[in-house]
Write a protein that holds these residues in place. Structure first.
Motif, mmCIF file in Angstrom:
data_model
loop_
_atom_site.group_PDB
_atom_site.id
_atom_site.type_symbol
_atom_site.label_atom_id
_atom_site.label_comp_id
_atom_site.label_asym_id
_atom_site.label_seq_id
_atom_site.Cartn_x
_atom_site.Cartn_y
_atom_site.Cartn_z
ATOM 1 N N HIS A 285 89.466 9.581 1.880
ATOM 2 C CA HIS A 285 88.126 9.989 1.634
ATOM 3 C C HIS A 285 87.264 8.922 1.925
ATOM 4 C CE1 HIS A 285 88.544 7.878 -2.238
ATOM 5 N NE2 HIS A 285 87.421 7.589 -2.244
ATOM 6 N N ILE A 286 88.051 7.624 1.774
ATOM 7 C CA ILE A 286 87.078 6.343 2.358
ATOM 8 C C ILE A 286 87.029 6.087 3.609
ATOM 9 C CG2 ILE A 286 87.342 3.860 2.359
ATOM 10 C CD1 ILE A 286 86.713 4.597 -0.402
ATOM 11 N N LYS A 287 87.821 6.801 4.575
ATOM 12 C CA LYS A 287 87.808 6.702 5.789
ATOM 13 C C LYS A 287 86.668 7.694 6.507
ATOM 14 C CE LYS A 287 90.859 7.847 9.893
ATOM 15 N NZ LYS A 287 92.225 7.992 10.399
ATOM 16 N N ASP A 288 86.582 8.984 5.554
ATOM 17 C CA ASP A 288 85.421 9.836 5.813
ATOM 18 C C ASP A 288 84.085 9.053 5.556
ATOM 19 O OD1 ASP A 288 87.219 11.579 6.687
ATOM 20 O OD2 ASP A 288 87.108 12.568 4.643
ATOM 21 N N ILE A 289 84.005 8.334 4.722
ATOM 22 C CA ILE A 289 82.873 7.644 4.091
ATOM 23 C C ILE A 289 82.151 6.581 5.269
ATOM 24 C CG2 ILE A 289 81.768 6.024 2.483
ATOM 25 C CD1 ILE A 289 83.142 7.633 0.331
ATOM 26 N N ILE A 290 83.454 5.746 5.963
ATOM 27 C CA ILE A 290 83.098 4.982 6.974
ATOM 28 C C ILE A 290 82.534 5.506 8.214
ATOM 29 C CG2 ILE A 290 84.119 3.155 8.157
ATOM 30 C CD1 ILE A 290 83.678 2.198 5.182
ATOM 31 N N VAL A 291 83.214 6.742 8.438
ATOM 32 C CA VAL A 291 82.871 7.286 9.698
ATOM 33 C C VAL A 291 81.536 8.006 9.591
ATOM 34 C CG1 VAL A 291 83.240 9.354 10.994
ATOM 35 C CG2 VAL A 291 85.110 8.110 10.080
ATOM 36 N N SER A 292 81.290 8.260 8.412
ATOM 37 C CA SER A 292 79.887 8.758 8.147
ATOM 38 C C SER A 292 78.410 7.639 8.328
ATOM 39 C CB SER A 292 79.485 9.403 6.934
ATOM 40 O OG SER A 292 78.319 9.957 6.633
ATOM 41 N N LYS A 293 78.998 6.688 7.784
ATOM 42 C CA LYS A 293 78.058 5.384 7.786
ATOM 43 C C LYS A 293 78.010 4.828 9.162
ATOM 44 C CE LYS A 293 78.637 3.630 3.060
ATOM 45 N NZ LYS A 293 77.129 3.638 2.689
ATOM 46 N N TYR A 294 79.003 4.984 9.935
ATOM 47 C CA TYR A 294 79.128 4.621 11.410
ATOM 48 C C TYR A 294 78.247 5.401 11.974
ATOM 49 C CZ TYR A 294 82.339 0.255 11.520
ATOM 50 O OH TYR A 294 82.875 -0.827 11.151
ATOM 51 N N LYS A 295 78.169 6.669 11.801
ATOM 52 C CA LYS A 295 77.333 7.605 12.437
ATOM 53 C C LYS A 295 75.787 7.513 12.400
ATOM 54 C CE LYS A 295 80.700 11.591 12.845
ATOM 55 N NZ LYS A 295 81.208 12.822 12.619
ATOM 56 N N LYS A 296 75.742 7.274 11.082
ATOM 57 C CA LYS A 296 74.290 6.756 10.600
ATOM 58 C C LYS A 296 73.770 5.703 11.342
ATOM 59 C CE LYS A 296 74.560 9.344 6.196
ATOM 60 N NZ LYS A 296 74.468 9.293 4.833
ATOM 61 N N ALA A 297 74.461 4.640 11.524
ATOM 62 C CA ALA A 297 74.041 3.340 12.015
ATOM 63 C C ALA A 297 74.087 3.487 13.672
ATOM 64 C CB ALA A 297 75.279 2.242 11.584
ATOM 65 N N LEU A 298 75.027 4.226 14.190
ATOM 66 C CA LEU A 298 74.779 4.631 15.637
ATOM 67 C C LEU A 298 73.441 5.125 16.112
ATOM 68 C CD1 LEU A 298 76.012 4.312 18.135
ATOM 69 C CD2 LEU A 298 77.221 6.427 18.050
ATOM 70 N N LYS A 299 73.060 6.012 15.096
ATOM 71 C CA LYS A 299 71.795 6.812 15.335
ATOM 72 C C LYS A 299 70.393 5.932 15.596
ATOM 73 C CE LYS A 299 72.868 11.333 13.278
ATOM 74 N NZ LYS A 299 72.700 12.045 12.162
ATOM 75 N N LYS A 300 70.923 4.889 14.838
ATOM 76 C CA LYS A 300 69.492 3.895 14.999
ATOM 77 C C LYS A 300 69.462 3.225 16.453
ATOM 78 C CE LYS A 300 69.739 3.068 10.105
ATOM 79 N NZ LYS A 300 69.874 1.921 8.720
#
Length: 302
Positions: A285-300
């Protein structure tokens, strides 16, 4: 009065090796006859003091003699001096004279073995001043006020009864009772701003174990076992931040790190600070959270 004078005579003899009766008489503002009576009293008490007449003579004490050898072992004497050196490094006032006297009494060189600088790299003198203000407030039990930035970026003005400065996990913290939260808290000192010390005096005991979960419920998340794979390029960070027994080398040259951490926003940011060089293996679940955060960062950046 005589006992104090006798003690100081012994200290002066340790410190100066040889001193004349005239010098002692002038120092204590007594007659030389009184000084000779004091020397006789010390000799009768078993202190190996002797006198030499003629040019360069005077009153001396055997150099091999240690005043309290029968009370404190050699290891205990070193421990006392080491502890005082630690206090001296923290700029505790009036330590130098005590170190000098005990070093002479123990017949040991006062070797400076520790230095402490409370500021982080790149900071100015204001960080050291902040620590000195906190020390003053703790010792004098004065309530303090400051602006504090939480791990979530929230800024709140806190009124705190400061109890202790502590070092934990590569960072300095203030431990105290927060009147806003009505509980004890750990405050990271680098996040404290606009520190003010009031005239209000508080009265509060420090808990025996300030690191127990009950004393830190407001500062931590649930403890997780974190397993990460880290590329060899980041080897220099691994041995700064983890114990060797928590690090294992993989066949491809990378490393696997297993450690326990509280799960919160800080730990997510910590994992991401390794950038492309780290991969979370567990918990999933930590892995999924990090993936989600990287995706949000990439959109910027797209």
């Amino acid at each position: 009065m005589q006992i104090n004078r006798l003690f100081e005579i012994v200290y002066m003899l340790f410190n100066k090796k040889t001193v004349t009766a005239r010098e002692l008489a002038q120092h204590f503002e007594v007659s030389q006859r009184t000084i000779y009576r004091d020397i006789e009293t010390l000799s009768q008490a078993g202190i190996p003091i002797y006198t030499n007449k003629g040019k360069g003579g005077g009153i001396s004490i055997l150099p091999q003699f240690v005043l309290n050898k029968s009370v404190l072992s050699d290891v205990e004497q070193n421990d006392i001096l080491s502890a005082l050196q630690g206090l001296n490094a923290l700029n505790i006032p009036n330590i130098d004279p005590v170190l000098s006297k005990l070093g002479a009494l123990f017949n040991k060189n006062n070797t400076s073995w520790i230095d402490v600088n409370f500021s982080h790299w790149g900071s100015d003198d204001s960080e050291i001043e902040k620590f000195m203000s906190l020390k003053h407030a703790i010792l004098n039990k004065k309530v303090i006020m400051f602006d504090y930035y939480s791990s979530y970026g929230e800024k709140l003005t806190r009124s705190v009864e400061p109890l202790k400065l502590v070092f934990k996990g590569r960072g300095w913290y203030l431990y105290g009772y927060c009147r806003l939260k009505k509980d004890t808290r750990m405050f990271k000192i680098t996040r404290i701003r606009n520190l003010l010390t009031s005239d209000e005096v508080f009265n509060r005991d420090i808990p025996e174990d300030i690191w127990s979960p009950s004393e830190n419920t407001g500062n931590r998340g649930d403890i997780i076992t974190l397993v990460m794979k880290i590329d060899a390029q980041l080897t220099y960070r691994l041995y700064d931040e983890f114990q060797p027994e928590n690090i294992s080398r993989n066949d491809d040259g990378s490393f696997t790190v297993t450690t326990s951490m509280p799960e919160n926003e800080w730990v997510y940011g910590y994992i991401m600070s390794y950038g492309e060089y780290a991969e979370v293996i567990e918990p999933t679940h930590i892995k999924d959270i990090i993936v989600s955060k990287y995706k949000k960062a990439l959109k910027k950046y797209l």
